[in-house]
Design an enzyme around this catalytic site. Structure first.
Site, PDB file in Angstrom:
ATOM      1  N   SER A   1       0.843  -1.196   0.000  1.00 38.09           N
ATOM      2  CA  SER A   1       0.000   0.000   0.000  1.00 38.09           C
ATOM      3  C   SER A   1       0.879   1.247   0.000  1.00 38.09           C
ATOM      4  O   SER A   1       2.038   1.193   0.461  1.00 38.09           O
ATOM      5  CB  SER A   1      -0.852  -0.031   1.267  1.00 38.09           C
ATOM      6  OG  SER A   1      -1.465   1.210   1.495  1.00 38.09           O
TER       7      SER A   1
ATOM      8  N   TYR B   1      -1.722  -1.001  10.390  1.00 33.52           N
ATOM      9  CA  TYR B   1      -1.763  -1.322   8.955  1.00 33.52           C
ATOM     10  C   TYR B   1      -0.487  -0.839   8.265  1.00 33.52           C
ATOM     11  O   TYR B   1       0.152  -1.580   7.519  1.00 33.52           O
ATOM     12  CB  TYR B   1      -3.005  -0.677   8.331  1.00 33.52           C
ATOM     13  CG  TYR B   1      -3.204  -0.995   6.869  1.00 33.52           C
ATOM     14  CD1 TYR B   1      -3.772  -2.211   6.477  1.00 33.52           C
ATOM     15  CD2 TYR B   1      -2.840  -0.091   5.875  1.00 33.52           C
ATOM     16  CE1 TYR B   1      -3.963  -2.504   5.128  1.00 33.52           C
ATOM     17  CE2 TYR B   1      -3.026  -0.371   4.532  1.00 33.52           C
ATOM     18  CZ  TYR B   1      -3.589  -1.579   4.168  1.00 33.52           C
ATOM     19  OH  TYR B   1      -3.777  -1.866   2.834  1.00 33.52           O
TER      20      TYR B   1
ATOM     21  N   LYS C   1       2.455  -3.041   6.317  1.00 33.85           N
ATOM     22  CA  LYS C   1       2.797  -2.876   4.899  1.00 33.85           C
ATOM     23  C   LYS C   1       4.263  -2.446   4.730  1.00 33.85           C
ATOM     24  O   LYS C   1       4.917  -2.833   3.761  1.00 33.85           O
ATOM     25  CB  LYS C   1       1.840  -1.881   4.235  1.00 33.85           C
ATOM     26  CG  LYS C   1       0.395  -2.376   4.149  1.00 33.85           C
ATOM     27  CD  LYS C   1       0.261  -3.691   3.381  1.00 33.85           C
ATOM     28  CE  LYS C   1      -1.184  -4.086   3.124  1.00 33.85           C
ATOM     29  NZ  LYS C   1      -1.325  -5.384   2.447  1.00 33.85           N
TER      30      LYS C   1
END
Ligand SMILES: NC(=O)c1ccc[n+]([C@@H]2O[C@H](COP(=O)([O-])OP(=O)(O)OC[C@H]3O[C@@H](n4cnc5c(N)ncnc54)[C@H](OP(=O)(O)O)[C@@H]3O)[C@@H](O)[C@H]2O)c1
Length: 248
Positions: free
Chosen positions: A131, A144, A148
């Protein structure tokens, strides 16, 4: 080619599977075989394997099963992920362990179990779906973003450690995809069509192209990385983000 994919029944996953299924054998690693089989009813070249990516033992036995039935895996697409979308100070140990397990530990262990066979075959392609939030971040995305960023590092590490065996590893750093339309029903939930998704819920200014990417635009890049046309690309964290990262 024989392609393993996680999260194949998700929004992006469905689009990847639909595209690649025509010319490849696809091994879908899913914790919900019934739902996944329903989504891909009447499609060919698909094989389903049960696995909760939170569980190491599930991953290990799933990869064993695949290798019991098939000799080679040529491509791994680590696509499954979750986002807990809450302030860091509200994140419980269980939430934290879950997101780490699915987004980062699972890709690590899947690669660890398959790379030895790729090494023997002197060929392998690893594609990690990352991402733009591995590089920039927003509120409520701490865990998150951490996963990533870790996935990007895993990608580069594999590229360096196993390149000499003909194994490449690259990540595709995509930005926020379209969300579901407000009229959510079961058909839309399982839809692979761009038109069933809202274009935008946040300000467009952040993206130089002023729009979200279409599923097909992300899948084009993933398909390219699966193909021999990308044979000299290794260790790249490739933004497919309409220019967001360039604007930082
Ligand atoms: N959506 C975005 O805007 C966006 C932006 C940037 C990057 N990405 C990345 O793109 C990839 C695909 O995103 P998406 O939005 O298409 O995802 P999605 O629709 O939410 O699908 C997530 C997939 O992960 C699977 N999964 C979650 N937890 C699992 C577990 N414990 N065991 C097995 N499978 C599990 C889900 O399976 P179940 O059906 O069993 O739940 C589902 O297939 C992800 O890596 C995501 O981080 C997405």
């Amino acid at each position: 080619m024989n392609i393993v994919i996680t999260g194949g029944n998700g929004k992006l996953g469905q689009n990847i599977v639909e595209r690649l299924q025509k010319d490849n054998e696809i091994f879908l690693i899913t914790r919900n075989i019934k739902k996944t089989e329903k989504i891909f009813e009447n499609k060919e070249n698909l094989h389903f394997y049960n696995c909760n990516l939170e569980l190491y033992n599930d991953i290990e036995s799933c990869i064993h099963k695949i290798f019991d039935e098939f000799k080679n895996i040529d491509v791994i697409i680590n696509n499954a992920a979750l986002d807990i979308d809450q302030p860091m100070i509200e994140t419980t140990k269980e939430d934290f362990e879950k997101i780490m397990s699915v987004n980062l530990f699972a890709p690590y262990f899947i690669c660890q179990k398959i790379i030895p066979r790729m090494k023997q075959n002197k060929f392998g392609k690893i594609i990690n779906i990352s991402s733009d939030l591995s590089i920039r971040t927003v509120k409520n995305a701490t865990e998150y973003s951490m996963t990533k960023a870790g996935l990007d590092a895993l990608t580069r590490s594999i590229a360096v450690e196993y390149g000499e065996y003909g194994i490449t590893a690259n990540s595709v750093n995509i930005n926020g995809m379209k969300g579901y339309t407000t009229k959510v029903n079961e058909n839309i939930l399982f839809s692979k069509e761009d038109k069933d998704y809202d274009d935008w819920k946040q300000s467009k200014e952040r993206i130089p192209l002023s729009r979200r990417g279409n599923f097909s635009e992300f899948v084009d890049v993933i398909e390219f990385l699966c193909s021999n046309k990308s044979s000299y690309i290794n260790g790249v964290n490739l933004p497919v983000d309409g220019g967001i990262i360039a604007k930082l």
